[in-house]
Each structure stands twice: as structure tokens, then as C-alpha cells.
Design a protein around this motif. Structure first.
Motif, mmCIF file in Angstrom:
data_model
loop_
_atom_site.group_PDB
_atom_site.id
_atom_site.type_symbol
_atom_site.label_atom_id
_atom_site.label_comp_id
_atom_site.label_asym_id
_atom_site.label_seq_id
_atom_site.Cartn_x
_atom_site.Cartn_y
_atom_site.Cartn_z
ATOM 1 N N LEU A 414 0.817 -1.208 0.000
ATOM 2 C CA LEU A 414 0.000 0.000 0.000
ATOM 3 C C LEU A 414 0.851 1.259 0.000
ATOM 4 N N THR A 415 2.012 1.192 0.667
ATOM 5 C CA THR A 415 2.931 2.336 0.631
ATOM 6 C C THR A 415 3.428 2.569 -0.786
ATOM 7 N N SER A 416 3.753 1.470 -1.480
ATOM 8 C CA SER A 416 4.200 1.593 -2.861
ATOM 9 C C SER A 416 3.101 2.158 -3.749
ATOM 10 N N LEU A 417 1.863 1.682 -3.561
ATOM 11 C CA LEU A 417 0.749 2.217 -4.345
ATOM 12 C C LEU A 417 0.496 3.678 -3.989
ATOM 13 N N SER A 418 0.670 4.044 -2.714
ATOM 14 C CA SER A 418 0.475 5.437 -2.298
ATOM 15 C C SER A 418 1.489 6.345 -2.974
#
Length: 429
Positions: A414-418
Motif C-alpha cells: 500500500l505504501t508503494s501504491l500510495s
């Protein structure tokens, strides 16, 4: 004999179908491979009369191998959402399922659409929805009628989308019994819009779909909209997740110690690019090149062989010019890939919005060393057919990239997608 044939047809038409069901089955197959266990054998479920949405939910969860999991991805049907679940090593489950509309399938109406036909389909859909809603108080029904796009089988121009408004009992039991303590639940939500005509509580009628590449205004003549009932209103699309379900899931998950995160996307191409970038980062963090891309389309996908071979997946929802254009723009803005393999699923018909083979060839041409469009897909394209398992047959031939990488954590994913959520149309909550 005629009576027996019609009865068999009725059963087939009441069987849950659509992209979400196909992805749920693929999720179970992927997890069985990852865990080295046999696939569950689930032949179906008993039913009589109206469809039992609770039985459908039980059938869907039964596709998943036994054991405990570090998370769950649930929501709108999207091939890259399934790839996200595969990278996390967790299941994917749909928030809705589809049913073919029997009367429209049997009519086999030709191309085109008139107001009278639209009204007849809306009335037939409302009648069928009434039976479903009476037997299932925790669902809503969206009747979708697309006189242009007939689905991959080219046999059905109308279908009902049955959406859960509350978490079905089978999903609740699965979360309570199969998720490890503190395991997160990720909801992927398509927030695209479409015009719908309201009906009785729990029912709405939608003329057209984005499968054709057309817009709502291309289908609906607002001057004749009154024939269908209330005036058309801006609404969520048929792929969306009902907000009531999200809130019910949030309450239930919180009570059981599971955080809920959401991934919202305005158009499927946005999520496809973000997940492809995520895979490349994941592979490179594991000392892989991340330079081999597979472009999948429709039902032609296999998340297990993508992970096994260390490929980067980019998924196109439909074989449309707009989808191929989005893939090309994403490739143009990415670091070049040495290999690009393309699996375009033939739509079964030719529309002005359908991407010609030359545009798929152009996607493959982005490769610096090896770019190809699958030969069987190219021969069948656009009016033929290719079975979904063809993707498995092709990707199975890719060499294994051993040892397999450990699954991503939900937080890192999710951090990467954020980090990529600055892209227009992607939001992480």
C-alpha cells in the motif's frame, strides 16, 4: 426432450457468472499452487427458484484452500487486484456476482436498440430482480443491458449484477476463522460512473456498459428516458462496491481486530499501471531484473505463473482502443522492458472502438529485445474465441524465476501504491 433442454438452460442461466467469479476461481488455483496443496473440488450448490446469494458466497469461499492467511483482498473485479492479492499471498473475493438475464438471452435480438426494446429489458430485469430481492434482503440488483456488447460468449446482451449490501455469512465466517490475528483487509473499489434509471428499492437499470468503449450518452436518448421510468441519474458503475458493504465490513473487521484499507480507482487502467509498477519494484528488491512484461486482457490471465516466472503483469479490462492507448502511454513513461508478451482476448465482434491487431503489435514493439503478440490470439482476433486457460498454457512455458520471492506485506504494498497515487484517478485510504 425439449422440456429437459429448457430446464438445463434455466439452471445455467441462474449460475453465478462474470469476471468476478472467474477471478475468484483463479485466486483459489493460485493459492493452491503457492501452498503446494490440492485445489478444493467444489462442483456447485443446490438451489431452487430464486438464486440464494448466501449459497453463492459459500461456493466462492469454498474455492480457497484450507489454512490461515495474512490478509484478504475483496472488491471490484479487476485482474490487477487479483495480481495484488497474489503478490501478498492472500485470497481475492468479489463483492458481487453476475447472472445472465434469461429472457434477453433467449430472444437473441439482433444489433441495435430501440426505446421499446430497452423498456422491455428493463421490465424483465425488474421482474427477475424482484424474485432475487425477495429471497435475499441483503443485496441490491443492477440490470445491465448492452445491445452493442454481447459478452465474451456473444450470447447474452443483458445480465444482472447482484451486489451484497452486508457481508455475507460465509465471508464473515471465513474472516473470523481463516485470517490470522491483525491481518489486514484491502478493499479495491472501482469508482467509475454511469447513468442509471431507478426502480423499486434495491433495483436499478443501466443501459450500456464501458465494455463497448462508448459513453452513457451514446446509449441513452434522454428525450425517451421517461419511457424507462424516472429520468436517468449519474450513479456508480456496474463494477463498483456498494458503500453499505464497505461500512459493514469495516465494523465487522474492526470488531475482530482486522484493519481495513481501501484502494479506489476511477478507471481500470490506472490500477493496472500502479500494480505493474509495484511488481517491478518488488522483483527488483528481490534481486530480479523486473524487465519481462506480460500484457493480459479480459479472462486471459494467470496470477500464479506470473509470480512463478517473475513477470510484471499489466491487465486490460477489454480489448478497446482506449485500453491499448492507456497501456502504450504507461509503457512510454516506464523504463523500457526487454520482453513484452501480449495476450489480447478476442472480443468476438468488431466495433469502431475495438483495438485492431496493429495496435497490440505496437504495444509489443515497446520491448527492446523480444516483443510478441500471442499467435493463437492474433489468429482468432477479433471475431473468434480463445479459451481462458490458454493464458495458463502460454505462461506455463515461461522459465521459473527461483527461488520464489517471499510475499509482500500489505503495508509495503500500500505504501508503494500510495507513492504512485499522485496518478490521476488513484486513491489509497
Amino acid at each position: 426432450m425439449r422440456r429437459r433442454t429448457e430446464t438445463a438452460r434455466d439452471v445455467d442461466l441462474q449460475w453465478p457468472t462474470g469476471l468476478g467469479v472467474a477471478l475468484a476461481i483463479a485466486s483459489g488455483r493460485m493459492l493452491a499452487h503457492q501452498r503446494g496443496v490440492p485445489r478444493p473440488v467444489v462442483w456447485g450448490f443446490g438451489k431452487s427458484g430464486a438464486v440464494d446469494a448466501g449459497a453463492v458466497a459459500s461456493w466462492l469461499t469454498a474455492q480457497l484452500p484450507a489454512g490461515h492467511y495474512q490478509g484478504l483482498v475483496i472488491g471490484s473485479p479487476h485482474g490487477s487486484a487479483l495480481h495484488l492479492a497474489a503478490a501478498l499471498g492472500v485470497p481475492w473475493l468479489p463483492a458481487a456476482f453476475e447472472l445472465a438475464t434469461p429472457d434477453v438471452v433467449r430472444r437473441g435480438a439482433g444489433g441495435g436498440s430501440t426505446t421499446a426494446e430497452n423498456t422491455a429489458v428493463a421490465q424483465a430485469g425488474e421482474q427477475g430482480a424482484g424474485a432475487i430481492l425477495a429471497a435475499n434482503p441483503d443485496v441490491a440488483v443492477r440490470q445491465v443491458y448492452d445491445p452493442v456488447w454481447r459478452g465474451w460468449s456473444a450470447s447474452a446482451s443483458a445480465y444482472a449484477v447482484v451486489r451484497w449490501l452486508r457481508l455475507p455469512a460465509a465471508y464473515r465466517d471465513w474472516i473470523a476463522e481463516r485470517l490470522r490475528p491483525g491481518a489486514p483487509i484491502i478493499v479495491t473499489r472501482d469508482v467509475g460512473r454511469w447513468l442509471t434509471v431507478s426502480g423499486p428499492p434495491g433495483y436499478a437499470f443501466q443501459l450500456g456498459s464501458r465494455a463497448s468503449g462508448l459513453t452513457p450518452d451514446d446509449y441513452l436518448d434522454r428525450r425517451d428516458a421517461a419511457v424507462l421510468g424516472d429520468p436517468p441519474a449519474d450513479s456508480d458503475g456496474e463494477r463498483s462496491v456498494d458503500r453499505a458493504l464497505v461500512e459493514d465490513l469495516r465494523r465487522y473487521a474492526s470488531a475482530h481486530g482486522h484493519p481495513v484499507r481501501q484502494v479506489l480507482y476511477r478507471h481500470p487502467d490506472v490500477l493496472s499501471g500502479a500494480v505493474a509498477d509495484l511488481y517491478r519494484s518488488w522483483l527488483r528488491a528481490g534481486a530480479r531484473t523486473g524487465n519481462r512484461l506480460v500484457v493480459e486482457c479480459g479472462r486471459l490471465l494467470d496470477p500464479w505463473h506470473v509470480v512463478r516466472a517473475g513477470l510484471v503483469p499489466y491487465w486490460c479490462e477489454f480489448p478497446l482502443r482506449s485500453a491499448v492507448r492507456a497501456a502504450s502511454w504507461w509503457l512510454a513513461g516506464s523504463e523500457p522492458y526487454t520482453a513484452v508478451d501480449v495476450l489480447p482476448e478476442p472480443p468476438g465482434l468488431t466495433l469502431p472502438t475495438t483495438a485492431p491487431c496493429a495496435e497490440w503489435d505496437a504495444v509489443a514493439a515497446f520491448a527492446t529485445r523480444h516483443g510478441t503478440v500471442d499467435e493463437r490470439c492474433a489468429r482468432a482476433y477479433p471475431t473468434g474465441a480463445v479459451p481462458p486457460h490458454h493464458a495458463t498454457q502460454i505462461l506455463r512455458g515461461q522459465p521459473s524465476d527461483l527461488p520464489h520471492l517471499p510475499p509482500l506485506s500489505a503495508e509495503s504494498a500500500l505504501t508503494s501504491l500510495s507513492d504512485r497515487s499522485q496518478t490521476d484517478g488513484l486513491l489509497i485510504l
